[in-house]
Write an enzyme that holds these catalytic residues in place. Structure first.
Site: not given
Length: 497
Positions: A215, A428, A457
């Site tokens: 991320s 995602d 995710h």
């Protein structure tokens, strides 16, 4: 009420928060440490399964790397050594869990436990709390403009008066962060954190460093590659944030969340016998709206529409959270309780406060923010797309009033970096796959591994997909770069637990 002495004392206060790992305060100039003295870890770091063990230490780095003799701060570092033979060892693998704002000190243990065994045998897994988080000079933005009020005001402004109140709260949040951070405000940035990473690499005696960033960690890794392409070892960027400014990313995420919520409502309708919210997506949407409207009219024990939207935001990111959300909606409609919707960790707890403060300070230090007029225009645009958008993730809107105005965005990627492996989930909603495709253009030679027919995710060593995990392990351990982009088949929509 703000304390008037706070800005002047910020560097002392920031250093003092790290004393659980190091007794030194970082108020005077000091040269960077040549090595990290590892020892026992704080209680917040779990122990790995034997025979592995974790050790922790601190590294002194400049607040401003352009002024190496200026004020210093301490970066908390953790390490779990490789468990294989010397011949199997490939070096160090720095890991970052995302955010910005996530604590990485426990991540050397928690993420390592999920890595393929051959990766654990090959790498010393090294975690660290990025500056502004955890035990590395944690950011403190105080009340953050009322962000932690419970119940907080409805986050979706519906008229001009509500829009003005929303902008006022953003202005107040920016003021609270400026008061809390003081002169450190411009330096709690991704670029400075990337330079901290290089200081960790040097302190560990490594010529290059491997990296696994998830991320926001993908953004941090790309920033490191821009600054130090010759020091990049195997680099895996999972659930990729694209090479764009944070506000544009936040808006793109908000659109993806609407698509994901529509998929969730359809899934709940397909399982009406379990959740009882309606047998069509429209009926489930009606139930969803009744829950939110009820909480807006009469919050339950501090749980109102803002808290509800945060719960929805969290659930949309991982499919294993869909069924608990559906159960929570049903329970509220049945008896008016919110136990099934309320998260276990309090939003106003110390870890959450640090996360939210670090999140805004990093995003707003990484580049210019939007104008207030653009914030309002984009809110209206999102409401035209859907009258109930999920705005929780648009954190960079606070940058409209930030007291430090960066002149340019953080540089990402470099053609001089070795091939990087990007990993993404096809659906995602938190880091949409378009960001990974865009990141390929600033990392020439990189390859993209896409988990198709997946809606969550976080992919590598997270989704349990052998195709993804084997390809990444081969890249990390054997240096095998796929001949082209790779597509792996995902699990599809979740089964009912």
């Amino acid at each position: 009420m703000r304390r008037p002495t706070r800005p002047a004392a910020v560097l002392c206060a920031v250093a003092a928060t790290a004393t659980a790992l190091s007794p030194s305060a970082a108020t005077a100039a000091a040269p960077p440490a040549a090595a990290i003295a590892f020892g026992p870890c704080p209680a917040s770091v779990p122990a790995p399964a034997p025979p592995a063990r974790v050790e922790c230490g601190t590294l002194s780095v400049p607040l401003d790397h352009a002024r190496p003799d200026g004020p210093q701060l301490s970066i908390a570092v953790s390490r779990v050594r490789a468990t294989g033979t010397p011949a199997e060892r490939r070096g160090v693998l720095l890991v970052n869990p995302g955010g910005p704002g996530g604590s990485g000190l426990p991540y050397a243990v928690t993420k390592r436990a999920k890595l393929p065994e051959r990766v654990r045998r090959a790498y010393d897994v090294v975690g660290f709390d990025p500056r502004g988080t955890g035990r590395s000079a944690p950011a403190d933005c105080g009340a953050m403009g009322g962000l932690f009020a419970a119940p907080a005001p409805d986050p979706v402004p519906r008229d001009r008066s509500a829009e003005r109140e929303h902008l006022a709260s953003l202005r107040s949040l920016a003021g609270d962060c400026a008061a809390g951070a003081g002169p450190a405000l411009p330096h709690l940035s991704t670029e400075e954190t990337a330079r901290d990473m290089d200081a960790i690499r040097a302190a560990l005696g490594e010529g290059r460093t491997g990296f696994l960033g998830v991320s926001y960690g993908s953004y941090l890794g790309a920033a490191y590659a821009a600054l130090f392409p010759q020091r990049v070892g195997p680099m895996v960027l999972d659930s990729v944030v694209g090479p764009e400014d944070w506000y544009a990313f936040d808006l793109r995420q908000a659109g993806a969340l609407l698509r994901q919520r529509a998929t969730l409502l359809e899934w709940l309708a397909a399982h009406h016998e379990r959740f009882g919210l309606g047998s069509t997506a429209g009926a489930v949407r009606g139930a969803y709206e009744r829950v939110r409207a009820g909480l807006a009219a009469r919050p339950v024990d501090g749980f109102g529409p803002a808290e509800f939207d945060r719960a929805v935001y969290r659930a949309l990111g991982r499919t294993e959270r869909w069924a608990p959300l559906g159960d929570g909606l049903r329970t509220y409609l049945r008896d008016g309780t919110v136990g099934g919707l309320r998260p276990a960790a309090p939003f106003d707890g110390p870890d959450s406060r640090t996360y939210e403060a670090a999140n805004r300070t990093v995003k707003c230090a990484d580049g210019p923010g939007p104008a207030p007029g653009r914030v309002v225009a984009d809110l209206r645009r999102l409401r035209r797309l859907d009258p109930l958008p999920v705005l929780t993730g648009i954190e960079a809107s606070a940058c409209a009033y930030w007291h430090h105005r960066p002149h340019s965005r953080t540089r990402l990627g470099s053609p001089a970096a070795p091939p990087v492996l990007l990993v993404a989930s096809q659906h995602d909603p938190v880091t949409p796959v378009e960001g990974a495709r865009a990141m390929q253009r600033v990392l020439p030679g990189s390859r993209l591994v896409t988990l198709e027919n997946d809606y969550s995710h976080g992919v590598f060593a997270s989704r349990g997909n052998a195709c993804v995990d084997d390809a990444v392990a081969a890249y990390l351990v054997d240096g095998t770069v796929p001949g082209g982009d790779l597509r792996c088949q995902g699990p599809g929509l979740p089964e009912i637990p």
